[in-house]
Design a protein around this motif. Structure first.
Motif, PDB file in Angstrom:
ATOM      1  N   SER A   1       0.852  -1.192   0.000  1.00 46.96           N
ATOM      2  CA  SER A   1       0.000   0.000   0.000  1.00 46.96           C
ATOM      3  C   SER A   1       0.885   1.240   0.000  1.00 46.96           C
ATOM      4  N   SER A   2       0.294   2.369  -0.361  1.00 47.71           N
ATOM      5  CA  SER A   2       1.047   3.625  -0.374  1.00 47.71           C
ATOM      6  C   SER A   2       1.515   3.984   1.022  1.00 47.71           C
ATOM      7  N   TYR A   3       0.673   3.717   2.022  1.00 43.49           N
ATOM      8  CA  TYR A   3       1.040   4.028   3.406  1.00 43.49           C
ATOM      9  C   TYR A   3       2.246   3.189   3.834  1.00 43.49           C
ATOM     10  N   ALA A   4       2.190   1.890   3.546  1.00 42.68           N
ATOM     11  CA  ALA A   4       3.308   1.010   3.911  1.00 42.68           C
ATOM     12  C   ALA A   4       4.573   1.398   3.151  1.00 42.68           C
ATOM     13  N   ASP A   5       4.411   1.785   1.880  1.00 42.75           N
ATOM     14  CA  ASP A   5       5.566   2.238   1.088  1.00 42.75           C
ATOM     15  C   ASP A   5       6.216   3.455   1.737  1.00 42.75           C
ATOM     16  N   LEU A   6       5.387   4.375   2.237  1.00 45.20           N
ATOM     17  CA  LEU A   6       5.889   5.588   2.879  1.00 45.20           C
ATOM     18  C   LEU A   6       6.664   5.244   4.149  1.00 45.20           C
ATOM     19  N   VAL A   7       6.131   4.320   4.923  1.00 44.98           N
ATOM     20  CA  VAL A   7       6.797   3.884   6.156  1.00 44.98           C
ATOM     21  C   VAL A   7       8.160   3.286   5.836  1.00 44.98           C
ATOM     22  N   ARG A   8       8.211   2.465   4.791  1.00 49.65           N
ATOM     23  CA  ARG A   8       9.469   1.825   4.421  1.00 49.65           C
ATOM     24  C   ARG A   8      10.460   2.824   3.831  1.00 49.65           C
ATOM     25  N   LYS A   9       9.964   3.721   2.977  1.00 51.16           N
ATOM     26  CA  LYS A   9      10.845   4.672   2.300  1.00 51.16           C
ATOM     27  C   LYS A   9      11.606   5.535   3.291  1.00 51.16           C
ATOM     28  N   PHE A  10      10.921   6.023   4.324  1.00 51.39           N
ATOM     29  CA  PHE A  10      11.546   6.940   5.274  1.00 51.39           C
ATOM     30  C   PHE A  10      11.917   6.264   6.601  1.00 51.39           C
ATOM     31  N   HIS A  11      11.812   4.931   6.628  1.00 51.47           N
ATOM     32  CA  HIS A  11      12.194   4.155   7.823  1.00 51.47           C
ATOM     33  C   HIS A  11      11.509   4.733   9.077  1.00 51.47           C
ATOM     34  N   LEU A  12      10.204   4.877   8.983  1.00 51.33           N
ATOM     35  CA  LEU A  12       9.450   5.494  10.073  1.00 51.33           C
ATOM     36  C   LEU A  12       9.301   4.532  11.246  1.00 51.33           C
ATOM     37  N   GLY A  13       9.701   5.017  12.426  1.00 48.79           N
ATOM     38  CA  GLY A  13       9.530   4.242  13.649  1.00 48.79           C
ATOM     39  C   GLY A  13       8.175   4.510  14.268  1.00 48.79           C
ATOM     40  N   PRO A  14       7.883   3.908  15.433  1.00 42.51           N
ATOM     41  CA  PRO A  14       6.578   4.091  16.088  1.00 42.51           C
ATOM     42  C   PRO A  14       6.238   5.558  16.347  1.00 42.51           C
ATOM     43  N   GLU A  15       7.245   6.368  16.741  1.00 42.44           N
ATOM     44  CA  GLU A  15       6.970   7.781  17.046  1.00 42.44           C
ATOM     45  C   GLU A  15       6.468   8.515  15.803  1.00 42.44           C
ATOM     46  N   ASP A  16       7.158   8.314  14.668  1.00 42.26           N
ATOM     47  CA  ASP A  16       6.755   8.982  13.441  1.00 42.26           C
ATOM     48  C   ASP A  16       5.404   8.482  12.937  1.00 42.26           C
ATOM     49  N   ARG A  17       5.188   7.186  13.056  1.00 36.82           N
ATOM     50  CA  ARG A  17       3.916   6.628  12.598  1.00 36.82           C
ATOM     51  C   ARG A  17       2.756   7.125  13.450  1.00 36.82           C
ATOM     52  N   PHE A  18       3.003   7.301  14.737  1.00 39.17           N
ATOM     53  CA  PHE A  18       1.976   7.861  15.621  1.00 39.17           C
ATOM     54  C   PHE A  18       1.600   9.270  15.165  1.00 39.17           C
ATOM     55  N   LEU A  19       2.605  10.107  14.886  1.00 40.91           N
ATOM     56  CA  LEU A  19       2.335  11.469  14.438  1.00 40.91           C
ATOM     57  C   LEU A  19       1.587  11.463  13.106  1.00 40.91           C
ATOM     58  N   LEU A  20       1.995  10.587  12.204  1.00 43.59           N
ATOM     59  CA  LEU A  20       1.411  10.539  10.864  1.00 43.59           C
ATOM     60  C   LEU A  20      -0.065  10.156  10.915  1.00 43.59           C
ATOM     61  N   ILE A  21      -0.391   9.105  11.646  1.00 42.22           N
ATOM     62  CA  ILE A  21      -1.786   8.662  11.679  1.00 42.22           C
ATOM     63  C   ILE A  21      -2.647   9.629  12.481  1.00 42.22           C
ATOM     64  N   LEU A  22      -2.067  10.254  13.511  1.00 36.28           N
ATOM     65  CA  LEU A  22      -2.830  11.231  14.288  1.00 36.28           C
ATOM     66  C   LEU A  22      -3.189  12.440  13.424  1.00 36.28           C
TER      67      LEU A  22
ATOM     68  N   ILE B   1       0.368  13.983   0.480  1.00 36.06           N
ATOM     69  CA  ILE B   1       0.574  12.723   1.198  1.00 36.06           C
ATOM     70  C   ILE B   1      -0.759  12.115   1.594  1.00 36.06           C
ATOM     71  N   LEU B   2      -1.701  12.964   2.021  1.00 38.41           N
ATOM     72  CA  LEU B   2      -3.027  12.466   2.381  1.00 38.41           C
ATOM     73  C   LEU B   2      -3.696  11.803   1.186  1.00 38.41           C
ATOM     74  N   ASP B   3      -3.591  12.436   0.015  1.00 34.73           N
ATOM     75  CA  ASP B   3      -4.143  11.829  -1.203  1.00 34.73           C
ATOM     76  C   ASP B   3      -3.480  10.481  -1.474  1.00 34.73           C
ATOM     77  N   LEU B   4      -2.155  10.459  -1.334  1.00 36.42           N
ATOM     78  CA  LEU B   4      -1.385   9.258  -1.659  1.00 36.42           C
ATOM     79  C   LEU B   4      -1.763   8.082  -0.769  1.00 36.42           C
ATOM     80  N   ILE B   5      -1.894   8.317   0.535  1.00 36.41           N
ATOM     81  CA  ILE B   5      -2.134   7.201   1.456  1.00 36.41           C
ATOM     82  C   ILE B   5      -3.615   6.810   1.542  1.00 36.41           C
ATOM     83  N   THR B   6      -4.487   7.570   0.878  1.00 40.25           N
ATOM     84  CA  THR B   6      -5.909   7.205   0.871  1.00 40.25           C
ATOM     85  C   THR B   6      -6.318   6.686  -0.508  1.00 40.25           C
ATOM     86  N   THR B   7      -6.413   7.569  -1.476  1.00 40.57           N
ATOM     87  CA  THR B   7      -6.850   7.147  -2.812  1.00 40.57           C
ATOM     88  C   THR B   7      -5.734   6.519  -3.626  1.00 40.57           C
TER      89      THR B   7
END
Length: 449
Positions: free
Chosen positions: A53-74, A173-179
């Motif tokens: 998914s685009s969201y998972a790709d984003l997490v992998r691309k920038f090596h997002l840890g739990p802190e970053d993922r928390f901020l992103l989804i919030l 980014i919102l467009d990318l991780i949704t549609t």
């Protein structure tokens, strides 16, 4: 595209479930109703390694840890599951106000809760100062999400804590991780820039040889900028981006060249008309410009500022408050241009009206002159449709040699003569109509044939 949206939905649902666990744990800690981990980010985040998914790709691309993922989804929640934050809408029974510690904002049209930096602090740190200071670093501009302009905190008044700024996710980014598809922004009050597009091709452009040579450097920079800055490590010495000035009389191809440069290199071009953007209200110009740059950064867009002398004229003498703020507007835009990592083109008809200090900031200054006779002939020939029939008296060589017109002027004459021809049964383009069109163009600048 439907499949991508489906994959995104599956991934984001996992993140939302994880966020909800964190929110429930915070609520439990506050009410002392049940034990919870000392650090809420110890609650394991979902494993997205197998997710396509685009969201998972984003997490992998920038090596997002739990802190970053928390901020992103919030930051994304108000756009995809706003009711998840309704727990923060509860009011203090004594003051009838939302609890200060929750932070948060209410939008102009959005009735739900918009998280701020304070909301992040409350969820992760509660009343523990040590944790608050620790997690405050998450919102620092050096963090990957902020450096890449994926997230930002909205501006606050000078006397307010920066943590009162709303946590905002990039629209792209919102467009990318949704549609799964990033929508091209259209001109609006929130985005005062318009995408430049053309049906013409690079081969249709008619310019002087000297102008072509100078444009070549812009093309080469767009092609090799990453290698130049990263592989050759010139980012140590060179400032980010490339700044160019297009100057010359109206109708000589400045705007068309910018559009075609983007088309050839596969880069979006956005036009900002500074004469329309400059506001009479103090501080509004900076806000309008900020909306453009915030959206453009890290996108690789070419920014084309038309009527540059509207803001970059000779430096204003400071006689009153408005003069002082006018100079601040110039300084603000200069700083954003300096920091922009893409190509910025400023266009003006009147180079001599630009401030000398500003001129020194350009890597190149490209003149677009009135075309010479040979170039005008090419414009006349390219301008008429192949199926059009010219009257036998029409000698394009003679017309090109005798009448000094810009490319835009020639196109206006061609359009006039074509329209007049369509009124005739034989649809033949007549010399008299061409001459009438030329006379009209000359009248615009106070000349006669």
């Amino acid at each position: 595209m439907v499949s991508k949206a489906h994959d995104n939905a599956q991934t984001i649902q996992l993140e939302l479930d994880w966020l909800q666990q964190i929110l429930k744990a915070r609520s439990a800690i506050n009410s002392n109703s049940s034990p919870a981990p000392s650090d809420l980010l110890q609650i394991p985040a979902p494993d997205l390694s197998a997710m396509d998914s685009s969201y998972a790709d984003l997490v992998r691309k920038f090596h997002l840890g739990p802190e970053d993922r928390f901020l992103l989804i919030l930051a994304a929640v108000p756009h995809i599951r706003p009711q998840l934050l309704d727990m923060f809408m509860s009011r203090n029974q004594l003051t009838q106000q939302i609890y200060t510690e929750f932070g948060g904002r209410k939008g102009k049209t959005h009735n739900g809760f918009i998280p701020t930096g304070e909301t992040v602090m409350f969820i992760l740190a509660g009343n523990e100062l040590k944790k608050r200071f620790q997690y405050q670093n998450l919102l620092d501009s050096s963090g990957v999400l902020f450096k890449e302009n994926i997230l930002r905190l909205s501006e606050v008044e000078a006397e307010e804590s920066f943590l009162n700024g709303a946590l905002i996710i990039s629209r792209d980014i919102l467009d990318l991780i949704t549609t799964g598809k990033v929508k091209k922004p259209g001109f609006s009050s929130d985005f005062p820039a318009q995408r430049l597009q053309t049906h013409l091709d690079w081969e249709d452009l008619v310019l002087s040889e000297e102008t072509w040579i100078q444009l070549r450097e812009l093309e080469v920079w767009l092609k090799h900028k990453d290698f130049l800055m990263q592989e050759w490590k010139m980012s140590r010495i060179l400032k980010p981006g490339y700044k160019a000035l297009f100057f010359g009389p109206p109708g000589t191809g400045k705007t068309l060249t910018a559009a075609l440069l983007g088309k050839k290199m596969g880069v979006d071009v956005y036009r900002i008309d500074l004469s329309r953007l400059v506001s009479k209200y103090i501080g509004e110009t900076e806000k309008n410009l900020s909306k453009v740059f915030d959206r453009a950064e890290k996108q690789g867009w070419i920014l084309f500022f038309d009527e540059a002398d509207a803001l970059f004229g000779k430096r204003t003498s400071v006689n009153d408050a408005h003069d002082r703020y006018a100079n601040q507007e110039v300084s603000y835009l200069l700083q954003r241009i300096e920091d922009y990592d893409g190509l910025v083109i400023l266009a003006t008809n009147l180079k001599n009206n630009l401030d000398d200090a500003f001129m020194r900031r350009f890597q190149s200054s490209i003149f677009f002159p009135i075309p010479q006779a040979e170039e005008r002939l090419m414009l006349w020939k390219k301008g008429f449709p192949e199926q059009a029939k010219l009257e036998s008296r029409v000698d394009l060589n003679a017309i090109a040699s005798s009448h000094e017109l810009s490319g835009g002027g020639i196109i206006n004459v061609i359009q006039h003569s074509l329209l007049m021809a369509l009124e005739n049964e034989d649809k033949i383009i007549r010399l008299d109509d061409i001459k009438e069109g030329i006379q009209r163009e000359y009248q615009k600048v106070g000349r006669t044939i």
